[in-house]
Motif scaffolding. Sequence first.
Motif, PDB file in Angstrom:
ATOM      1  N   VAL A  27       0.849  -1.194   0.000  1.00  0.00           N
ATOM      2  CA  VAL A  27       0.000   0.000   0.000  1.00  0.00           C
ATOM      3  C   VAL A  27       0.886   1.246   0.000  1.00  0.00           C
ATOM      4  N   GLU A  28       0.554   2.198  -0.864  1.00  0.00           N
ATOM      5  CA  GLU A  28       1.249   3.475  -0.920  1.00  0.00           C
ATOM      6  C   GLU A  28       0.242   4.608  -0.763  1.00  0.00           C
ATOM      7  N   GLU A  29       0.729   5.746  -0.284  1.00  0.00           N
ATOM      8  CA  GLU A  29      -0.107   6.934  -0.187  1.00  0.00           C
ATOM      9  C   GLU A  29      -0.503   7.435  -1.575  1.00  0.00           C
ATOM     10  N   VAL A 191      -5.690   5.415  -1.678  1.00  0.00           N
ATOM     11  CA  VAL A 191      -4.321   4.892  -1.711  1.00  0.00           C
ATOM     12  C   VAL A 191      -4.090   4.173  -3.031  1.00  0.00           C
ATOM     13  N   LYS A 192      -2.843   3.804  -3.224  1.00  0.00           N
ATOM     14  CA  LYS A 192      -2.476   2.985  -4.377  1.00  0.00           C
ATOM     15  C   LYS A 192      -1.803   1.718  -3.858  1.00  0.00           C
ATOM     16  N   VAL A 193      -2.070   0.613  -4.511  1.00  0.00           N
ATOM     17  CA  VAL A 193      -1.394  -0.634  -4.179  1.00  0.00           C
ATOM     18  C   VAL A 193      -0.414  -0.925  -5.305  1.00  0.00           C
ATOM     19  N   VAL A 215      -6.224  -6.783   2.400  1.00  0.00           N
ATOM     20  CA  VAL A 215      -5.201  -6.266   3.304  1.00  0.00           C
ATOM     21  C   VAL A 215      -5.546  -6.769   4.698  1.00  0.00           C
ATOM     22  N   ARG A 243       0.184   0.297 -10.359  1.00  0.00           N
ATOM     23  CA  ARG A 243      -0.414   0.845  -9.140  1.00  0.00           C
ATOM     24  C   ARG A 243      -1.930   0.859  -9.300  1.00  0.00           C
ATOM     25  N   ASN A 248     -10.220   4.837   0.189  1.00  0.00           N
ATOM     26  CA  ASN A 248      -9.830   4.623   1.585  1.00  0.00           C
ATOM     27  C   ASN A 248     -10.544   5.634   2.489  1.00  0.00           C
ATOM     28  N   LEU A 253      -6.361   1.906   5.558  1.00  0.00           N
ATOM     29  CA  LEU A 253      -5.255   1.415   4.750  1.00  0.00           C
ATOM     30  C   LEU A 253      -4.105   2.396   4.875  1.00  0.00           C
ATOM     31  N   PRO A 255       0.174   3.373   4.377  1.00  0.00           N
ATOM     32  CA  PRO A 255       1.352   3.062   3.566  1.00  0.00           C
ATOM     33  C   PRO A 255       2.237   2.018   4.225  1.00  0.00           C
ATOM     34  N   ALA A 259      -0.496  -6.251   0.800  1.00  0.00           N
ATOM     35  CA  ALA A 259      -1.788  -6.574   0.203  1.00  0.00           C
ATOM     36  C   ALA A 259      -1.660  -7.799  -0.685  1.00  0.00           C
TER      37      ALA A 259
END
Length: 342
Positions: A27-29, A191-193, A215, A243, A248, A253, A255, A259
Motif C-alpha cells: 500500500v502506498e499513499e 491509496v495505491k497498491v 489487506v 499501481r 480509503n 489502509l 502506507p 496486500a
Amino acid sequence: MKLPVRVKTETTTTAGEGEGRNYVGIVEEREATAVSFTSMGVVRRMLVSEGQTVSRGQLLAELDPTSMDNSLEAARASTGQANDMVTQAENVYAQAKDAHDRMKLLYDNGSLPEIKWIEAETRLKQAETALSSAKQGVRSATAAEHIVRKNLADTRLYAPVSGVIGRKQVGAGETALPSQAVVTILDISSVKVKVSVPEQEMGRITPQTSSYIVVEAADRHVNGGRIEKWVQADAMTHTYDIRIHVPNPDRKLLPGMVANVTLGSGHGSQSAITLPVSSVQKRADGSLFVWTVAADSTAHRTPVTIGATVGNRLTIDSGLSYGQRVVVEGYQKLSESTKVIY
C-alpha cells in the motif's frame, strides 16, 4: 397488445478476462508532500508527531525567531532614518525652491546678475536630486523591512495540505536548512497498491482490468479501481510496477501494509460483476436497481448494491449472479414486466 421494446443487453460476467493471477503488493499513499522552511534556523518547537492527522493551515513547527526579531528592529530603525532624511531633504528643497522663485522675478526684471541666477538654479537641482535620493532610500528601506517581516513570518511552518504526518525528519533543537524536509504529509484519502508484474504478463493488464485486494492488517477486502502501468522495467527482475487505485474513506489502509492482489476474473467467490455506469438506475428513495430480462423476455427491476468504479463501469457487490441478462440501452421505455426484444 403492446409491441415488445427493443433494448440492448449484456450478460453478467466478471470484470476481467481469463484466469485470475495472484500477486503481493504494498500500500502506498495517494500523494506525499514534503514540507520545509524557506530559511535556516534552529527549531524551537515541533507541534506534530508521526501518524498524526493534520489539516491544511495547521501550525506544524516554529524556528527560534530571536535573530529575525533583531533584524526586524534594525530594519525598522533604518526605515525611520530614511524617513527623517526625506523630511530634511523636503525642507532643503522647499527653501531652494522659494529662493529660486524670488530670484527669478529679479532675473526676469534684469536686476539679478547672471552668475547669481545660475547659482540659484544649481541649488534647486541639487535639492531635487537629494530629495529623490532620500525617497529612493525610503523605498529600499521599506522593501528590506518587508523581506525581514516575511522571513519572520516564515519561522512558523504551516501544513499546505491535509493528511497524515508520515515522517518527522527534524526535531526541536536541531538546525533546519532551507528546503530540507521537516515533515512529510501523506494524503491517504485514497491509496495505491503497488504490484510488480512479470514482463510477459503486462500485455494482459489494462487500466480497466479488474482486481480484488485483501489487506489483512486492516481487515479490508475491496475491489480495486483504475490501474496505472509503469513503463520502465526493473533491470534485475524484469518486472514492471503497476499501481491500483483503492478508495480509503476510513483511512484504515496505511502506507507500507502488505496486500494480496488478484488480477483478472479468478477471484473465487469474491469475483466482481461490472456493468456500464448508465445501466444502474436510482429510485426516488435513493435505492439502486437495474433492469434484468427473464427467460420469458420480460423486464424486471432488480435491486443492486454497487462497489468501486472501474473506468466507465461499476462493480456490482450484490443483487446479480453470473449469466443474468441486463438491459444496458433502451431502458428508458421500460416498466415492470414489459416484453423486450434484444
